[in-house]
Design a protein around this motif. Structure first.
Motif, PDB file in Angstrom:
ATOM      1  N   UNK A 160      67.886  67.202  93.912  1.00  8.96           N
ATOM      2  CA  UNK A 160      67.565  67.693  95.244  1.00  8.96           C
ATOM      3  C   UNK A 160      67.058  69.125  95.106  1.00  8.96           C
ATOM      4  N   UNK A 161      66.053  69.464  95.889  1.00 11.72           N
ATOM      5  CA  UNK A 161      65.551  70.830  95.942  1.00 11.72           C
ATOM      6  C   UNK A 161      65.625  71.300  97.384  1.00 11.72           C
ATOM      7  N   UNK A 162      66.241  72.475  97.564  1.00 11.22           N
ATOM      8  CA  UNK A 162      66.361  73.069  98.894  1.00 11.22           C
ATOM      9  C   UNK A 162      65.917  74.521  98.779  1.00 11.22           C
ATOM     10  N   UNK A 163      64.681  74.783  99.147  1.00 10.85           N
ATOM     11  CA  UNK A 163      64.172  76.149  99.071  1.00 10.85           C
ATOM     12  C   UNK A 163      64.188  76.670  97.655  1.00 10.85           C
ATOM     13  N   UNK A 178      69.115  71.105  92.415  1.00 11.57           N
ATOM     14  CA  UNK A 178      70.343  70.489  91.908  1.00 11.57           C
ATOM     15  C   UNK A 178      69.991  69.210  91.163  1.00 11.57           C
ATOM     16  N   UNK A 179      70.629  69.009  90.022  1.00  8.15           N
ATOM     17  CA  UNK A 179      70.440  67.779  89.243  1.00  8.15           C
ATOM     18  C   UNK A 179      71.812  67.293  88.802  1.00  8.15           C
ATOM     19  N   UNK A 180      72.054  65.984  88.979  1.00  2.00           N
ATOM     20  CA  UNK A 180      73.280  65.356  88.478  1.00  2.00           C
ATOM     21  C   UNK A 180      72.858  64.270  87.500  1.00  2.00           C
ATOM     22  N   UNK A 181      73.499  64.274  86.327  1.00  5.35           N
ATOM     23  CA  UNK A 181      73.177  63.283  85.298  1.00  5.35           C
ATOM     24  C   UNK A 181      74.469  62.734  84.714  1.00  5.35           C
ATOM     25  N   UNK A 182      74.376  61.516  84.140  1.00  6.03           N
ATOM     26  CA  UNK A 182      75.534  60.863  83.534  1.00  6.03           C
ATOM     27  C   UNK A 182      75.184  60.374  82.143  1.00  6.03           C
ATOM     28  N   UNK A 183      76.204  60.345  81.294  1.00 11.02           N
ATOM     29  CA  UNK A 183      76.067  59.779  79.950  1.00 11.02           C
ATOM     30  C   UNK A 183      77.451  59.323  79.528  1.00 11.02           C
ATOM     31  N   UNK A 184      77.596  58.025  79.338  1.00 15.99           N
ATOM     32  CA  UNK A 184      78.916  57.501  78.970  1.00 15.99           C
ATOM     33  C   UNK A 184      79.941  57.835  80.038  1.00 15.99           C
ATOM     34  N   UNK A 186      76.419  68.523  86.004  1.00 18.00           N
ATOM     35  CA  UNK A 186      75.930  69.029  87.282  1.00 18.00           C
ATOM     36  C   UNK A 186      75.213  70.335  86.990  1.00 18.00           C
ATOM     37  N   UNK A 187      73.947  70.380  87.367  1.00 14.03           N
ATOM     38  CA  UNK A 187      73.091  71.521  87.089  1.00 14.03           C
ATOM     39  C   UNK A 187      72.619  72.123  88.401  1.00 14.03           C
ATOM     40  N   UNK A 220      66.238  83.865  87.832  1.00 13.94           N
ATOM     41  CA  UNK A 220      66.610  82.472  88.037  1.00 13.94           C
ATOM     42  C   UNK A 220      67.930  82.244  87.308  1.00 13.94           C
ATOM     43  N   UNK A 221      68.934  81.760  88.037  1.00 16.32           N
ATOM     44  CA  UNK A 221      70.254  81.506  87.467  1.00 16.32           C
ATOM     45  C   UNK A 221      70.414  80.013  87.233  1.00 16.32           C
ATOM     46  N   UNK A 222      70.927  79.661  86.067  1.00 17.11           N
ATOM     47  CA  UNK A 222      71.178  78.277  85.693  1.00 17.11           C
ATOM     48  C   UNK A 222      72.682  78.111  85.481  1.00 17.11           C
ATOM     49  N   UNK A 223      73.281  77.163  86.193  1.00 17.58           N
ATOM     50  CA  UNK A 223      74.700  76.858  86.015  1.00 17.58           C
ATOM     51  C   UNK A 223      74.839  75.400  85.598  1.00 17.58           C
ATOM     52  N   UNK A 224      75.467  75.190  84.464  1.00 14.56           N
ATOM     53  CA  UNK A 224      75.687  73.848  83.927  1.00 14.56           C
ATOM     54  C   UNK A 224      77.183  73.577  83.880  1.00 14.56           C
ATOM     55  N   UNK A 225      77.600  72.458  84.476  1.00 14.33           N
ATOM     56  CA  UNK A 225      78.996  72.039  84.417  1.00 14.33           C
ATOM     57  C   UNK A 225      79.031  70.651  83.793  1.00 14.33           C
ATOM     58  N   UNK A 226      79.733  70.527  82.676  1.00 13.71           N
ATOM     59  CA  UNK A 226      79.851  69.251  81.979  1.00 13.71           C
ATOM     60  C   UNK A 226      81.302  68.803  82.097  1.00 13.71           C
ATOM     61  N   UNK A 227      81.519  67.566  82.533  1.00 12.45           N
ATOM     62  CA  UNK A 227      82.878  67.089  82.699  1.00 12.45           C
ATOM     63  C   UNK A 227      82.991  65.597  82.619  1.00 12.45           C
TER      64      UNK A 227
END
Length: 183
Positions: free
Chosen positions: A145-148, A152-158, A163-164, A173-180
């Motif tokens: 999703x892009x808002x202005x 946001x990007x959500x991806x899955x693997x196994x 969540x990006x 430009x700030x990049x936040x990556x959460x892997x869980x």
């Protein structure tokens, strides 16, 4: 035993940062709230925080910018601050944008972690990089999703997800990556 809440770990990190500023000494402080009793014991650069939910042991190295939080059930969170590198145990199959400066890292293990980066590149370039590289690393993009000035990007693997968030503010430009783990 109950799992120690994540926000409690953040609280402990703040406590340890304050302790690093002070001279090394030993002390113990107890407090009671309506909900629970809390004991904070410091010894050099080690802090033990005990509540009704369990004990956290917080150690760190101010020169290296590292804080380690260990629960009494063995879970460890490694945090780095003020460093310019990604920890060796950050998940290898999660791409890291370059050129970028590392702002913050928090790694639990090779399957879970958080990093925050900043770059002068435009949000579209950074987002395109992640769309391509995540797929090349075997991730499936589930939502985007892009808002202005935010993407946001959500991806899955196994059994894991990423969540990006890519956010543009002024020239940075700030990049936040959460892997869980998937729930």
């Amino acid at each position: 035993m109950k799992r120690v809440p994540y926000c409690f770990g953040i609280y402990c990190m703040c406590v340890v940062c304050a302790i690093f500023i002070l001279e090394s000494c030993s002390s113990e402080k107890s407090s009671d709230t309506a909900k629970e009793k809390e004991v904070i014991k410091t010894e050099g650069e080690t802090i033990k925080v005990t509540t009704d939910e369990g004990t956290l042991t917080v150690t760190g190295d101010a020169e290296k910018g590292q804080v380690n939080i260990k629960t009494d059930d063995g879970e460890t969170i490694e945090m780095s601050y003020g460093t310019k590198t990604i920890p060796d145990n950050f998940p290898k199959d999660v791409p890291v944008y370059s050129p970028a400066q590392v702002r913050m890292t928090q790694v639990v293990d090779e399957n879970r972690g958080v990093i925050s980066l900043s770059t002068s590149d435009e949000i579209e370039k950074v987002t395109a990089f992640y769309k391509k590289e995540l797929v090349e690393q075997g991730w499936t993009i589930k939502n985007e999703m892009t808002m202005g000035a935010m993407s946001l990007i959500q991806a899955e693997k196994g059994k894991r997800n990423v969540n990006l968030t890519v956010n543009k503010k002024d020239v940075e430009t700030t990049v936040s990556l959460v892997v869980g783990a998937k729930e």
